[in-house]
Design an enzyme around this catalytic site. Sequence first.
Site, PDB file in Angstrom:
ATOM      1  N   HIS A 185      -3.401 -10.936  -2.837  1.00  0.00           N
ATOM      2  CA  HIS A 185      -2.284 -10.527  -1.966  1.00  0.00           C
ATOM      3  C   HIS A 185      -1.391 -11.730  -1.613  1.00  0.00           C
ATOM      4  CE1 HIS A 185      -5.223  -7.273  -0.382  1.00  0.00           C
ATOM      5  NE2 HIS A 185      -4.443  -6.720  -1.282  1.00  0.00           N
ATOM      6  N   ASN A 199       5.911  -4.133 -11.530  1.00  0.00           N
ATOM      7  CA  ASN A 199       4.517  -4.234 -11.122  1.00  0.00           C
ATOM      8  C   ASN A 199       3.757  -3.208 -11.962  1.00  0.00           C
ATOM      9  OD1 ASN A 199       2.075  -4.344  -9.839  1.00  0.00           O
ATOM     10  ND2 ASN A 199       2.875  -4.012  -7.770  1.00  0.00           N
ATOM     11  N   ARG A 218     -13.559  -0.547  -0.550  1.00  0.00           N
ATOM     12  CA  ARG A 218     -14.342  -1.754  -0.875  1.00  0.00           C
ATOM     13  C   ARG A 218     -15.128  -2.225   0.347  1.00  0.00           C
ATOM     14  NH1 ARG A 218      -9.381  -5.054  -3.353  1.00  0.00           N
ATOM     15  NH2 ARG A 218      -8.326  -3.166  -4.011  1.00  0.00           N
ATOM     16  N   ARG A 267       4.840  -9.047 -11.558  1.00  0.00           N
ATOM     17  CA  ARG A 267       3.685  -9.386 -10.724  1.00  0.00           C
ATOM     18  C   ARG A 267       2.478  -9.516 -11.648  1.00  0.00           C
ATOM     19  NH1 ARG A 267      -0.077  -5.712  -7.340  1.00  0.00           N
ATOM     20  NH2 ARG A 267      -1.154  -7.257  -6.088  1.00  0.00           N
ATOM     21  N   GLU A 324       6.762  -7.283  -1.264  1.00  0.00           N
ATOM     22  CA  GLU A 324       6.317  -8.091  -2.402  1.00  0.00           C
ATOM     23  C   GLU A 324       7.375  -8.118  -3.507  1.00  0.00           C
ATOM     24  OE1 GLU A 324       2.766  -5.716  -1.888  1.00  0.00           O
ATOM     25  OE2 GLU A 324       1.565  -7.418  -2.550  1.00  0.00           O
TER      26      GLU A 324
END
Length: 390
Positions: free
Chosen positions: A174, A7, A233, A86, A376
């Site tokens: 996601h 990743n 955010r 990823r 993940e």
Amino acid sequence: MKILVLNSGSSSLKFQLFDMPSKKVLVKGLAERIGEKTGQFKANDYVVEQAMPSHKEALELLTGYLLQPENNLIKNKNEIIAVGHRVVHGGNTFVQPTLITTEVKEKIKELFSLAPLHNPANLTGIETAEEIFQQARQVAIFDTAFHQTIPEKNHRYAIPAKFYQQGIRKYGFHGISHQYVSKKAHEMLGKTDSKIITLHLGNGASATAVLNGQSFDTSMGFGPMNGLIMGTRSGDIDQSIIFYLIEKEGMSPQEIQNILNKQSGMKALAGSNDLRDIEAAAAQKDIKAQLALEMYAGAIKKYIGNYIAQMNGLDALIFTAGIGENSDVVRELVSQNMEYLGIGIDATKNKNPKNYNGDITHISSKVKVWVIPTNEELEIALQTYKLIGQ
Ligand code: ADP
């Protein structure tokens, strides 16, 4: 078979080496501050402070670690049969795990404009891994791919069609995490016609409606700022605010982007983007922190209501990622006042979900409420293993 999962961020590289199909994690680590004067490389218990001018030096350190005879991991690099990467944005093109070719890399490059912070770093990771693990098959797993099943009625914006043709639509993010936990929930429910909502609550956060095992709607959209309130955010805001900031404050697109991406969310409301700090402050009756938590949970509840209405019901509500897995406070706030919708959690179980296999459902609750840790990296390893067909 050994599969390496990477990743790659702009200045970091997270990695895990899996033995498949046993799913055993052989090495887990992280290279940080790549490109800076000092860097840190960690693999299992091994830690070294060393400058890494690029991702190449990070992967070389990893290879050195893997080949150390006393670590007993691999005898030569060719034992790494595949590298699963990823990749954040797959646009409309990539709906499946994909074997990386020159054309695939070109396409990932074309998608830079849609994910300027992530796709370039992901591509660097791919190119570096190709150099270092020349015999390995390189596979891209896209964060947007799971959401490609979202029907047009849910992925289109009500703006002129020419923009849709240019690719302006909801993509969602996601996806690897929502896919991993919803698959588990779907299996646990043991029926094909399942209605699930997955809440991935980390620094970034999103909610997904998963209908019969497929993503049906999600709270992030064209980019990853929409939807839930996040660490830094904003989540959903009225578009008019952007025009106001341009016209009345004379702000540039970059300044506004920076505000909505990095200076908003929990940081703007409570002064920190770490939920642990906010929970501690709220417990001390800090009004800002209390309001921030209420708004955070409120934004999640709005999506739960939305998705229950769209799916005409719900079988399971899933909490995952840093906050979803660890914050009993957030789970409690989200689940409050939901009796009408058939959702209730057990306070004792919620304090310690691990003791109950993650099942925090109240005895009177129609809907199952589960805490399912996301993974993940394992999902990437599983999809890579499946693609290369061994
Ligand atoms: P990322 O999106 O960077 O992968 P994570 O999934 O690790 O993020 O989630 C990070 C968030 O999880 C942070 O806001 C952190 O405060 C929160 N978190 C981690 N542990 C706990 C805890 N024990 N209680 C409450 N929040 C926690």
